[in-house]
Design a protein around this motif. Structure first.
Motif, mmCIF file in Angstrom:
data_model
loop_
_atom_site.group_PDB
_atom_site.id
_atom_site.type_symbol
_atom_site.label_atom_id
_atom_site.label_comp_id
_atom_site.label_asym_id
_atom_site.label_seq_id
_atom_site.Cartn_x
_atom_site.Cartn_y
_atom_site.Cartn_z
ATOM 1 N N GLY A 63 -35.225 0.171 31.669
ATOM 2 C CA GLY A 63 -36.520 -0.182 31.098
ATOM 3 C C GLY A 63 -36.646 -1.602 30.626
ATOM 4 N N THR A 64 -35.995 -2.519 31.285
ATOM 5 C CA THR A 64 -36.030 -3.951 30.958
ATOM 6 C C THR A 64 -35.740 -4.211 29.480
ATOM 7 O OG1 THR A 64 -38.430 -4.004 30.638
ATOM 8 C CG2 THR A 64 -37.621 -4.441 32.865
ATOM 9 N N ARG A 65 -34.711 -3.593 28.984
ATOM 10 C CA ARG A 65 -34.309 -3.754 27.585
ATOM 11 C C ARG A 65 -33.452 -4.997 27.346
ATOM 12 N NH1 ARG A 65 -37.614 -0.286 25.632
ATOM 13 N NH2 ARG A 65 -37.177 1.909 25.870
ATOM 14 N N PHE A 66 -33.046 -5.652 28.404
ATOM 15 C CA PHE A 66 -32.149 -6.787 28.281
ATOM 16 C C PHE A 66 -32.920 -8.101 28.351
ATOM 17 C CE2 PHE A 66 -29.757 -3.347 30.406
ATOM 18 C CZ PHE A 66 -28.827 -3.096 29.413
ATOM 19 N N THR A 67 -32.514 -9.067 27.542
ATOM 20 C CA THR A 67 -33.153 -10.381 27.558
ATOM 21 C C THR A 67 -32.504 -11.257 28.624
ATOM 22 O OG1 THR A 67 -31.623 -11.338 25.956
ATOM 23 C CG2 THR A 67 -33.584 -10.227 25.065
ATOM 24 N N CYS A 68 -33.127 -12.389 28.893
ATOM 25 C CA CYS A 68 -32.579 -13.309 29.887
ATOM 26 C C CYS A 68 -31.188 -13.808 29.484
ATOM 27 C CB CYS A 68 -33.536 -14.476 30.121
ATOM 28 S SG CYS A 68 -33.965 -15.398 28.634
ATOM 29 N N LEU A 69 -30.947 -13.995 28.194
ATOM 30 C CA LEU A 69 -29.629 -14.442 27.744
ATOM 31 C C LEU A 69 -28.580 -13.355 27.966
ATOM 32 C CD1 LEU A 69 -27.875 -16.623 26.510
ATOM 33 C CD2 LEU A 69 -28.552 -15.803 24.245
ATOM 34 N N MET A 70 -28.940 -12.115 27.730
ATOM 35 C CA MET A 70 -28.009 -11.007 27.977
ATOM 36 C C MET A 70 -27.668 -10.917 29.467
ATOM 37 S SD MET A 70 -29.806 -8.123 25.644
ATOM 38 C CE MET A 70 -30.210 -8.435 23.937
ATOM 39 N N LEU A 71 -28.682 -11.032 30.306
ATOM 40 C CA LEU A 71 -28.453 -10.999 31.750
ATOM 41 C C LEU A 71 -27.580 -12.173 32.191
ATOM 42 C CD1 LEU A 71 -32.075 -10.021 32.766
ATOM 43 C CD2 LEU A 71 -30.047 -8.644 33.218
ATOM 44 N N ALA A 72 -27.845 -13.342 31.636
ATOM 45 C CA ALA A 72 -27.086 -14.535 32.007
ATOM 46 C C ALA A 72 -25.625 -14.414 31.597
ATOM 47 C CB ALA A 72 -27.717 -15.782 31.379
ATOM 48 N N LEU A 73 -25.356 -13.955 30.374
ATOM 49 C CA LEU A 73 -23.969 -13.806 29.922
ATOM 50 C C LEU A 73 -23.220 -12.786 30.776
ATOM 51 C CD1 LEU A 73 -24.361 -13.855 26.035
ATOM 52 C CD2 LEU A 73 -23.292 -15.601 27.468
ATOM 53 N N SER A 74 -23.879 -11.699 31.113
ATOM 54 C CA SER A 74 -23.255 -10.665 31.926
ATOM 55 C C SER A 74 -22.933 -11.178 33.330
ATOM 56 C CB SER A 74 -24.179 -9.450 32.010
ATOM 57 O OG SER A 74 -23.665 -8.483 32.879
ATOM 58 N N ALA A 75 -23.901 -11.832 33.948
ATOM 59 C CA ALA A 75 -23.683 -12.365 35.296
ATOM 60 C C ALA A 75 -22.576 -13.421 35.287
ATOM 61 C CB ALA A 75 -24.973 -12.956 35.849
ATOM 62 N N ARG A 76 -22.556 -14.274 34.269
ATOM 63 C CA ARG A 76 -21.504 -15.294 34.166
ATOM 64 C C ARG A 76 -20.134 -14.662 34.100
ATOM 65 N NH1 ARG A 76 -22.418 -20.313 31.674
ATOM 66 N NH2 ARG A 76 -20.232 -20.663 31.981
ATOM 67 N N GLY A 77 -20.019 -13.573 33.329
ATOM 68 C CA GLY A 77 -18.737 -12.889 33.230
ATOM 69 C C GLY A 77 -18.276 -12.348 34.572
ATOM 70 N N MET A 78 -19.196 -11.758 35.323
ATOM 71 C CA MET A 78 -18.845 -11.209 36.635
ATOM 72 C C MET A 78 -18.471 -12.318 37.612
ATOM 73 S SD MET A 78 -21.492 -8.015 37.071
ATOM 74 C CE MET A 78 -20.686 -7.363 38.536
ATOM 75 N N LEU A 79 -19.182 -13.441 37.550
ATOM 76 C CA LEU A 79 -18.859 -14.569 38.425
ATOM 77 C C LEU A 79 -17.498 -15.159 38.080
ATOM 78 C CD1 LEU A 79 -22.346 -16.275 38.469
ATOM 79 C CD2 LEU A 79 -21.227 -15.211 40.429
ATOM 80 N N LYS A 80 -17.216 -15.284 36.798
ATOM 81 C CA LYS A 80 -15.955 -15.872 36.356
ATOM 82 C C LYS A 80 -14.768 -15.037 36.822
ATOM 83 C CE LYS A 80 -13.530 -17.601 32.335
ATOM 84 N NZ LYS A 80 -13.558 -17.832 30.906
ATOM 85 N N VAL A 81 -14.871 -13.719 36.703
ATOM 86 C CA VAL A 81 -13.793 -12.832 37.132
ATOM 87 C C VAL A 81 -13.505 -13.012 38.618
ATOM 88 C CG1 VAL A 81 -13.272 -10.379 37.561
ATOM 89 C CG2 VAL A 81 -14.100 -11.110 35.335
#
Length: 135
Positions: A63-81
C-alpha cells in the motif's frame, strides 16, 4: 530476492521511524559522488533493473507505505551486496502553496552510473543538494 527486498524495506521503515538520524546517517554512504563511469556492465544493468522492479512490487503490495528514502536505502543495500556501485541523491524543490509562504519538498533517488534505479520519476524537478557515493 522478494524476501530480501521486503526485509530491507521493513528495516528501513523501522530505522527511519524509530531511530534518530544521527545513529544511521552513515548508511547513506560517503558524502560526494562516485568517480564518473558511464560504462555500466550489462549484468549490472540487468540486476539494477530487477532490484528496481522488486522494490516497485513490494511497495505496491504494502500500500505504498514506504517513503522514497526508505526505498533508496533498501535498494542501495541490495546493490552494495552485489558489488554494484551506486549513488544516493537527496534533492529539494519549492512547492507553491496557496498562502504567502512556500514549502519545500524533498526527494531521494538512487542511480548507478547512467542508470536510474529508484525514485527517478519526478527527480528532474528536484535540485540535488547532497550525493552519497557507495560501492
Amino acid at each position: 530476492m522478494y524476501a530480501e527486498a521486503f526485509v530491507r524495506l521493513s528495516s528501513a521503515w523501522l530505522l527511519i521511524r524509530l531511530v534518530p538520524f544521527s545513529a544511521w546517517r552513515g548508511l547513506m554512504g560517503q558524502p560526494g559522488p562516485l568517480p564518473q563511469s558511464n560504462a555500466a556492465r550489462d549484468q549490472d544493468k540487468a540486476i539494477a533493473s530487477e532490484i528496481a522492479s522488486l522494490h516497485f512490487v513490494v511497495h505496491r503490495v504494502f500500500g505504498t507505505r514506504f517513503t522514497c528514502l526508505m526505498l533508496a536505502l533498501s535498494a542501495r543495500g541490495m546493490l552494495k551486496v552485489r558489488g554494484i556501485p551506486s549513488e544516493l541523491v537527496l534533492g529539494v524543490k519549492r512547492k507553491p502553496d496557496n498562502s504567502q509562504t512556500d514549502k519545500l519538498g524533498a526527494h531521494a533517488w538512487v542511480r548507478s552510473g547512467p542508470i536510474e534505479i529508484i525514485g527517478q520519476e519526478g527527480s528532474e524537478d528536484f535540485t540535488p543538494v547532497a550525493v552519497f557515493g557507495a560501492y
